[in-house]
Design an enzyme around this catalytic site. Structure first.
Site, PDB file in Angstrom:
ATOM      1  N   SER A   1     -10.057  -2.585   9.987  1.00 13.79           N
ATOM      2  CA  SER A   1      -8.938  -2.031   9.238  1.00 13.79           C
ATOM      3  C   SER A   1      -9.288  -0.594   8.881  1.00 13.79           C
ATOM      4  CB  SER A   1      -8.777  -2.855   7.964  1.00 13.79           C
ATOM      5  OG  SER A   1      -8.293  -2.053   6.922  1.00 13.79           O
ATOM      6  N   SER A   2      -8.263   0.230   8.689  1.00 17.85           N
ATOM      7  CA  SER A   2      -8.542   1.642   8.409  1.00 17.85           C
ATOM      8  C   SER A   2      -9.161   1.840   7.032  1.00 17.85           C
ATOM      9  CB  SER A   2      -7.270   2.467   8.549  1.00 17.85           C
ATOM     10  OG  SER A   2      -6.302   1.998   7.646  1.00 17.85           O
ATOM     11  N   CYS A   3      -9.170   0.793   6.177  1.00 19.51           N
ATOM     12  CA  CYS A   3      -9.771   0.972   4.848  1.00 19.51           C
ATOM     13  C   CYS A   3     -11.294   0.985   4.906  1.00 19.51           C
ATOM     14  CB  CYS A   3      -9.286  -0.090   3.873  1.00 19.51           C
ATOM     15  SG  CYS A   3      -9.945  -1.704   4.257  1.00 19.51           S
TER      16      CYS A   3
ATOM     17  N   TYR B   1     -13.112  -5.902   0.838  1.00 19.40           N
ATOM     18  CA  TYR B   1     -12.602  -6.143   2.183  1.00 19.40           C
ATOM     19  C   TYR B   1     -13.244  -5.146   3.162  1.00 19.40           C
ATOM     20  CZ  TYR B   1      -8.978  -6.580   5.795  1.00 19.40           C
ATOM     21  OH  TYR B   1      -8.288  -6.775   6.960  1.00 19.40           O
TER      22      TYR B   1
ATOM     23  N   LYS C   1     -15.470  -5.749   6.552  1.00 20.06           N
ATOM     24  CA  LYS C   1     -15.015  -5.274   7.861  1.00 20.06           C
ATOM     25  C   LYS C   1     -16.036  -4.329   8.492  1.00 20.06           C
ATOM     26  CE  LYS C   1     -11.181  -7.464   8.520  1.00 20.06           C
ATOM     27  NZ  LYS C   1     -11.042  -8.352   9.687  1.00 20.06           N
TER      28      LYS C   1
ATOM     29  N   HIS D   1       1.537  -6.118   1.278  1.00 16.79           N
ATOM     30  CA  HIS D   1       1.392  -4.676   1.429  1.00 16.79           C
ATOM     31  C   HIS D   1       2.741  -4.010   1.130  1.00 16.79           C
ATOM     32  CE1 HIS D   1      -2.318  -5.722   3.673  1.00 16.79           C
ATOM     33  NE2 HIS D   1      -2.742  -4.622   3.078  1.00 16.79           N
TER      34      HIS D   1
HETATM   35  P1  GDP Z   1      -3.257   0.213   0.722  1.00 19.06           P
HETATM   36  O1  GDP Z   1      -2.792   0.989   1.913  1.00 19.06           O
HETATM   37  O2  GDP Z   1      -4.550  -0.476   0.953  1.00 19.06           O
HETATM   38  O3  GDP Z   1      -3.276   1.067  -0.512  1.00 19.06           O
HETATM   39  O4  GDP Z   1      -2.240  -0.994   0.496  1.00 19.06           O
HETATM   40  P2  GDP Z   1      -0.728  -1.232   0.059  1.00 19.06           P
HETATM   41  O5  GDP Z   1       0.120  -1.336   1.280  1.00 19.06           O
HETATM   42  O6  GDP Z   1      -0.747  -2.399  -0.842  1.00 19.06           O
HETATM   43  O7  GDP Z   1      -0.290   0.028  -0.787  1.00 19.06           O
HETATM   44  C1  GDP Z   1       0.053   1.260  -0.210  1.00 19.06           C
HETATM   45  C2  GDP Z   1       0.656   2.178  -1.245  1.00 19.06           C
HETATM   46  O8  GDP Z   1       1.975   1.715  -1.569  1.00 19.06           O
HETATM   47  C3  GDP Z   1      -0.103   2.231  -2.591  1.00 19.06           C
HETATM   48  O9  GDP Z   1      -0.077   3.569  -3.047  1.00 19.06           O
HETATM   49  C4  GDP Z   1       0.755   1.339  -3.488  1.00 19.06           C
HETATM   50  O10 GDP Z   1       0.618   1.643  -4.859  1.00 19.06           O
HETATM   51  C5  GDP Z   1       2.150   1.691  -2.974  1.00 19.06           C
HETATM   52  N1  GDP Z   1       3.183   0.710  -3.347  1.00 19.06           N
HETATM   53  C6  GDP Z   1       4.377   1.014  -3.910  1.00 19.06           C
HETATM   54  N2  GDP Z   1       5.076  -0.094  -4.198  1.00 19.06           N
HETATM   55  C7  GDP Z   1       4.329  -1.133  -3.777  1.00 19.06           C
HETATM   56  C8  GDP Z   1       4.530  -2.552  -3.823  1.00 19.06           C
HETATM   57  O11 GDP Z   1       5.527  -3.075  -4.292  1.00 19.06           O
HETATM   58  N3  GDP Z   1       3.534  -3.322  -3.282  1.00 19.06           N
HETATM   59  C9  GDP Z   1       2.404  -2.757  -2.734  1.00 19.06           C
HETATM   60  N4  GDP Z   1       1.477  -3.566  -2.207  1.00 19.06           N
HETATM   61  N5  GDP Z   1       2.184  -1.427  -2.730  1.00 19.06           N
HETATM   62  C10 GDP Z   1       3.129  -0.621  -3.234  1.00 19.06           C
END
Ligand code: GDP
Length: 324
Positions: free
Chosen positions: A115-117, A144, A148, A187
């Site tokens: 994963s890119s994280c 995580y 990975k 996500h």
């Molecule tokens: P990340 O890429 O590992 O940070 O995973 P996420 O997909 O969970 O979050 C991506 C970005 O979207 C972060 O900045 C979150 O705060 C934002 N975000 C905004 N609204 C939401 C929501 O309802 N759910 C999630 N998971 N992220 C959100």
């Protein structure tokens, strides 16, 4: 880096998709149906991938020629932050069990999915493969990420010591059919689709978006990823992992606007900065994959339309999607 030009053909092979129920695994199964191979799958009740003996027994009996290691405990920013033990333990033990069993059963080729994280929080953008282990990780998903990173190193170690043809691919943020639309674990893409749809249905004026809306993310449609993974399985044989992405990113605010358009929601967004933003930007450098000859095909808006269609078709299966 050793890259062989010899192609590994999947036709006629037994190919195990570990994690076939997940979003990536099910996209892989859809894609592999065109390859003329025998697709092997095993359910969680048959084999608990966290149990070494169960994994070894199954691999020794099924004798796959090739393995796509897409099994993992996954989740969005909140799930990672609140369930760190599950994220690190499950992922470490699943990948260790499968990689080792694949080697002992003389599997010809294995592709591990990261994963890119895995990249440092403040890695130069776009992130090249060699940014791995050059700085501290984003704390919310470090559990995580560490698992990975260990998976990449496992594949590399088995290649180095035993000459096993094990490779790794690092996808960027994924979305598409089969995504998790449960808000606690999801996500951002499925979360925004579910929340925006729920707001449209209830006539709500606003949808809550976590964070400031400023972080930038790259999003890859999962069927494009599956195509890239089959491409890599056939064409790539090297110790270094390969990034898989689109090469372009959007802000969370821009994503929310696109989702609004796709869903047909007429209200607005409220940004809740008490929720974490996570890493400020996450864009992969995909020049290595481009040089190998692969590029993503599905534009974000089209992918969001396909995901929303899937969500509407499957909504009945999970109650509470989109509910807070
Ligand atoms: P990340 O890429 O590992 O940070 O995973 P996420 O997909 O969970 O979050 C991506 C970005 O979207 C972060 O900045 C979150 O705060 C934002 N975000 C905004 N609204 C939401 C929501 O309802 N759910 C999630 N998971 N992220 C959100």
């Amino acid at each position: 880096m050793t890259v062989s030009s010899r192609s590994y053909e999947l036709a006629g092979k037994r190919v195990w998709v570990a994690g076939h129920r997940g979003m990536v695994g099910s996209a892989l199964v859809r894609r592999l149906e065109r390859e003329g191979c025998e697709i092997l799958t095993v359910t969680r009740t048959e084999v608990d991938l966290r149990r070494q003996a169960e994994v070894e027994d199954w691999v020794n009996a099924a004798r796959p020629h090739a393995v796509f290691l897409a099994a993992a405990t996954v989740g969005g920013i909140l799930a990672n932050d609140t369930r760190p033990a599950e994220f690190i333990y499950d992922n470490l033990v699943i990948e260790t069990n499968i990689v080792h069993a694949a080697w002992t059963a003389r599997v010809e080729k294995l592709l591990f999915l990261g994963s890119s994280c895995i990249y440092p929080k403040l890695a130069p953008q776009p992130m090249r493969e060699d940014a791995l282990l050059t700085g501290p990780l984003e704390p919310t998903n470090q559990w995580y990420a560490v698992a990975k990173i260990a998976g990449i190193k496992l594949a590399e170690a088995y290649r180095r010591q035993y000459g096993a043809d094990f490779i790794s691919a690092m996808p960027t943020n994924l979305y598409g059919p089969g995504d998790n639309f449960e808000l606690k674990g999801s996500h951002v893409v499925p979360a925004l689709i579910a929340k925006t749809h729920a707001a449209k249905e209830s006539g709500a004026k606003e949808v809550e978006v976590w964070g400031t809306g400023k972080p930038r993310r790259e999003f890859l449609y999962v069927d494009d990823l599956a195509d890239a993974l089959v491409f890599l399985m056939r064409q790539y044989s090297g110790a270094e992992h390969v990034n898989v992405g689109t090469g372009s990113d959007v802000t969370i605010r821009e994503l929310a606007e696109l989702v609004r358009k796709v869903v047909g929601f007429e209200g607005g967004f409220r940004f809740d900065s008490s929720k974490p933003d996570g890493t400020p930007r996450k864009l992969l450098d995909v020049s290595k994959l481009a040089q190998l000859g692969w590029a993503a095909r599905t534009p974000l808006e089209e992918g969001l339309r396909l995901s929303y269609r899937w969500f509407l078709d499957h909504q009945a299966e999970a109650r509470g999607w989109g509910a807070r």
